[in-house]
Design an enzyme around this catalytic site. Sequence first.
Site, short mmCIF file in Angstrom:
data_model
loop_
_atom_site.label_atom_id
_atom_site.label_comp_id
_atom_site.label_asym_id
_atom_site.label_seq_id
_atom_site.Cartn_x
_atom_site.Cartn_y
_atom_site.Cartn_z
N ARG A 178 0.85 -1.18 0.00
CA ARG A 178 0.00 0.00 0.00
C ARG A 178 0.89 1.23 0.00
NH1 ARG A 178 2.32 1.66 3.35
NH2 ARG A 178 0.79 3.29 3.49
N ALA B 259 0.82 5.00 -2.42
CA ALA B 259 0.67 5.23 -3.86
C ALA B 259 1.91 4.87 -4.69
CB ALA B 259 0.25 6.68 -4.10
N ARG C 130 -7.37 -0.30 -7.07
CA ARG C 130 -7.59 0.78 -6.10
C ARG C 130 -7.75 2.09 -6.88
NH1 ARG C 130 -4.18 0.90 -0.78
NH2 ARG C 130 -6.05 2.00 -0.15
N ASP D 102 -1.78 10.67 -2.01
CA ASP D 102 -2.19 9.59 -2.91
C ASP D 102 -2.50 10.12 -4.31
OD1 ASP D 102 -2.45 6.94 -1.24
OD2 ASP D 102 -2.92 8.65 0.02
N ASN E 110 -5.21 12.28 0.57
CA ASN E 110 -4.30 11.46 1.39
C ASN E 110 -5.19 10.69 2.37
OD1 ASN E 110 -1.55 10.68 2.05
ND2 ASN E 110 -1.85 11.73 3.98
N LYS E 111 -4.55 9.88 3.18
CA LYS E 111 -5.28 9.00 4.09
C LYS E 111 -6.34 9.75 4.89
CE LYS E 111 -4.96 5.45 4.32
NZ LYS E 111 -5.87 4.65 3.48
O1 MRU Z 1 -4.45 3.11 1.91
P1 MRU Z 1 -2.98 3.28 1.80
O2 MRU Z 1 -2.22 2.73 2.95
O3 MRU Z 1 -2.48 2.82 0.45
O4 MRU Z 1 -2.79 4.85 1.84
C1 MRU Z 1 -1.54 5.46 1.95
C2 MRU Z 1 -1.65 6.85 2.40
O5 MRU Z 1 -2.66 7.48 2.30
C3 MRU Z 1 -0.46 7.45 2.99
O6 MRU Z 1 -0.84 8.53 3.81
C4 MRU Z 1 0.59 7.93 2.09
O7 MRU Z 1 1.15 9.11 2.50
C5 MRU Z 1 0.28 8.19 0.68
S1 MRU Z 1 1.35 7.19 -0.22
C6 MRU Z 1 2.98 7.73 0.14
#
Ligand code: MRU
Length: 347
Positions: A55, A57, A89, A228, A238-239
Amino acid sequence: MHVTIEGVPRELKTVWLEDGMVKLIDQRYLPFDVRVYEAKTYEDVAVAIEDMVVRGAPAIGATAAYGMAQAGEQGLDLKIVADRFRKTRPTGQDLFYAIDTMMAAAAGGQDLLAAAERYARDDIERCRKIGEHGAKLIRNGTRILTHCNAGALAAVDYGTAMAPMRVAKEQGRRFFVYVDETRPRLQGARLTAWELLEAGIEHAIITDGAAGLFLGRGEIDLVLVGADRIAANGDTANKIGTYGKAVVAKENGVPFYVAAPTSTIDTTLASGAKIPIEERSPQEVLHLDGHPIAPKESPARNPAFDVTPAKYITGIITERGILKPSQLRTIHETPPSAKKKPRTKKR
Ligand code: MRU
């Protein structure tokens, strides 16, 4: 990155190709167990992306690139493979960037194994440069807040938001990182903390709800997160939970930086409103590490990402330097037809 498997220290990347298999550090078992997932087919690769063996990006992008190289070696129809990968995804931009890069390599008659290796090398190079640019923001004593995992595991190696921390550490600075646990998958507690520990960086895990308290008390100097997908105007997916931190950071005058390679920028989207937000299984919310934590009858919602509007973002740390969100469009090449012709002076 350094990992120890069955007592043996090894230098590993997040993803690589070996003996015809796409191999991945299986992130579902970290930090308790380091296992390697072996994908023999493109379907194994797709499942690894969907089930979060891998996981983050940039890591997902490189996995797709290797998966397409593997499929090419197996003589498969790359269009079918690309279509399958595109469905894994929806939010992270690097997946689509990698698929397009590999399709272009195939169309140009390039060796796909070499193209995938080059893709992975470029990713590491981009992350390293992000680290060099971003390290300037970290001084002795800086207290950083980060959310989710944007370390080596979220890219091929080195990481995005964690890259500046690694470089600052290499340069001998002492600083402290607050790590949001990042419900529901706990990437902060499980992965970021593990990586910080390996890198010898001082840190503490906090609950997702605690960041506001620390920001309000003036105990955080800098927020540093990954991305992301970034739209052309700088709006950043982002998350889930990132948006809230950005608003509270601004409210308290704390700079909020996003670190991401240009492969995460999607200039086809004018703003973040059109970024597709992945909705994952409610079971991730209703369970913690496999244990139910809510009434069986209660439903749940589980959007995996949110979008932070550009107005809350102080800067975006890319491999090409630290940019204002409004500067993003300028980093992409102007197509030759759109370039202005130099004016000839009238006499
Ligand atoms: O769902 P994930 O674990 O793939 O999401 C990853 C994220 O959102 C992270 O915060 C990340 O910073 C982005 S990828 C470097």
